[in-house]
Design an enzyme around this catalytic site. Sequence first.
Site, short mmCIF file in Angstrom:
data_model
loop_
_atom_site.label_atom_id
_atom_site.label_comp_id
_atom_site.label_asym_id
_atom_site.label_seq_id
_atom_site.Cartn_x
_atom_site.Cartn_y
_atom_site.Cartn_z
N LYS A 5 70.27 37.01 -4.21
CA LYS A 5 71.02 36.58 -4.98
C LYS A 5 70.71 35.52 -5.80
CE LYS A 5 75.57 38.77 -3.41
NZ LYS A 5 74.87 39.41 -2.29
N GLU A 16 78.92 28.97 -5.44
CA GLU A 16 79.33 29.35 -6.87
C GLU A 16 80.68 28.44 -7.16
OE1 GLU A 16 79.79 33.45 -7.11
OE2 GLU A 16 77.50 33.77 -7.62
N HIS A 42 87.27 41.29 0.07
CA HIS A 42 86.05 41.55 -0.85
C HIS A 42 85.69 43.05 -0.95
CE1 HIS A 42 85.75 37.22 -1.26
NE2 HIS A 42 85.87 37.23 0.08
N ARG A 54 71.40 50.90 -6.89
CA ARG A 54 71.63 51.97 -6.48
C ARG A 54 72.98 52.74 -6.97
NH1 ARG A 54 76.26 50.97 -3.73
NH2 ARG A 54 76.50 48.64 -2.72
#
Length: 618
Positions: A116, A200, A235, A297
Amino acid sequence: MIDSLLIANRGEIARRIIRTARRLGIRTIAVHSDADAAMPFVREADEAVPIGPAAARDSYLRQDRILDTAKRTGAEAIHPGYGFLSENAEFAEAVMAAGLVWVGAPPAAIRAMGLKDAAKQRMIAAGVPVTPGYLGEDQDPARLQREADAIGYPVLIKAVAGGGGKGMRRVEHSADFGVALAGCQRQAASAFGDDRVLIEKYILSPRHIEVQVFGDSQGHVVHLFERDCSLQRRHQKVIEEAPAPGMDADTREAVCQAAVKAARAVNYVGAGTIEFIADASEGLRADRIWFMEMNTRLQVEHPVTEAITGQDLVEWQLRVASGEPLPLSQDQLSINGWAMEARLYAENPATGFLPSIGRLDHLRLPDTLRIDSGVEQGDEITAHYDPMIAKLISHGATRREAARKLGEGAAKVEVWPVRTNAGFLVRTLRHSDFLSGAVDTGFIERHADDLVPALEPDETVLQTAAFALLPKQTGNVWTALTGFRLNAENDRQVMVEVGERPYLVEVTGTQPTGRSENGVLFLDGEAWPFGPHRAGHTASSAGASDGAIIAPMPGNIIAVSVARGDRVKRGQPLVVIEAMKMEQTLNAPFDGVVAELKATEGSQVVEGGLLVRIEGGE
């Protein structure tokens, strides 16, 4: 076009690939674990080959066995589906090195987007907006703490190599950062073999917007518009839709073009998804939507994109992998209506959505929806894999119509004895805020009391159960088992047990709307076991805790924070158990002493097994 395809996956995606390949005249080979030997995808493939025991690490993650099977069966290509090896660059390279066609993203693109922090740095260089945060290499806890403090709370700690919600923690206050970081790093190391994290800024009114992109080997890249996947729990996505509610044409153009720019930045080929986080506090605005990550994907929620575009994305994958150009150009793609997908899981909302495993003795899914499912009646839901039973997909001219169709379909779901989230889905799809489009990632938590109520049988449930037990009248009032009052109206009373609790029900009118079968009543997605009242039987009830900490689900013990003889406080974490992508911490029920400790880190446990026993102490 390729002529033979090995599918390195299982369940509903394997079935989906098999059916599309068959339509295109491609021979299919399914690999499967011992636990999946009798599953539908194995029966439906042209050839099936066992590759190992139930555990994924011994079967679906065994690259050597999959490649050997491809060689022995004469497969020309390998499709990894999603999950397992689908985003494994080393496997992709091994497939290509073996002279096989890889139906997936280029290994370089997988690597570029797999971490990430590196992915965000690449996006910054490409001019794609990213969420404010810390992406540095320095992973010293003190440095991470300082960066989080500088960003301002709340913040989100995310595993650099993460996905599927694993290795992610929201932190509200500076004092909580250290504990959250340790937990995130532990889970990241376990799941991905990499404990590095990034930080973040946590968006207070977040919407999860993602864009379907597709590239071919000729350099063409298109988008197939956006999806909104904001309705999440822990999540994990629960309901997805396309297009995104509240998305105007200008914002859609900006976001979709940013997604195309991101795909071009890594020379992308095949199906991929660019995920964005949006601050929806003032509605969807292009300047408040930031790149989050890319999934290299096909996604679980791809059917909603197929529904609004009329395209088969698996067919697109197979054609692009065969060297063909994209089937359509950007100006040939358009949005038609609205689509929604709900994930039907084997889990019990009443127990915190813990997985429910067992045999699907009764399984009936609605025929009014598109159903993508990897199981059929009689199959087993095991602890080895994701507990999804099916994807329920609707399509309508408007969002309201799509929601209505999906809600009506979910209400017709019948599953027993495995528990499901169908009733939860029904209540969500009928909720006024959902119908108005007031959805963000905190929706489920915010409306938990409405969506996961303490379920008690209502009058409709009781009437349906009683009606099913009502004896046929033979004209002899003295032998009938209903209530009797001299000179009374024609009332009928039945003593019925629903969920092991007795109820005296006066049956009125005709048979209610619920449906009963083999001692189970199905209504609005819920399943209620019922039967005649047993003399002297009362409902079971939980007494005061005896201090026994029981495994709520089968799984792996990933952390034990106490030892025998330790003094503990009420609420203190004792054991962390993980199963089916879910991590749960079990806490002390009261102040006391650890009298027994059966749990050991790294061991497997069965549902109902004793882990810890706490005895009261001074």
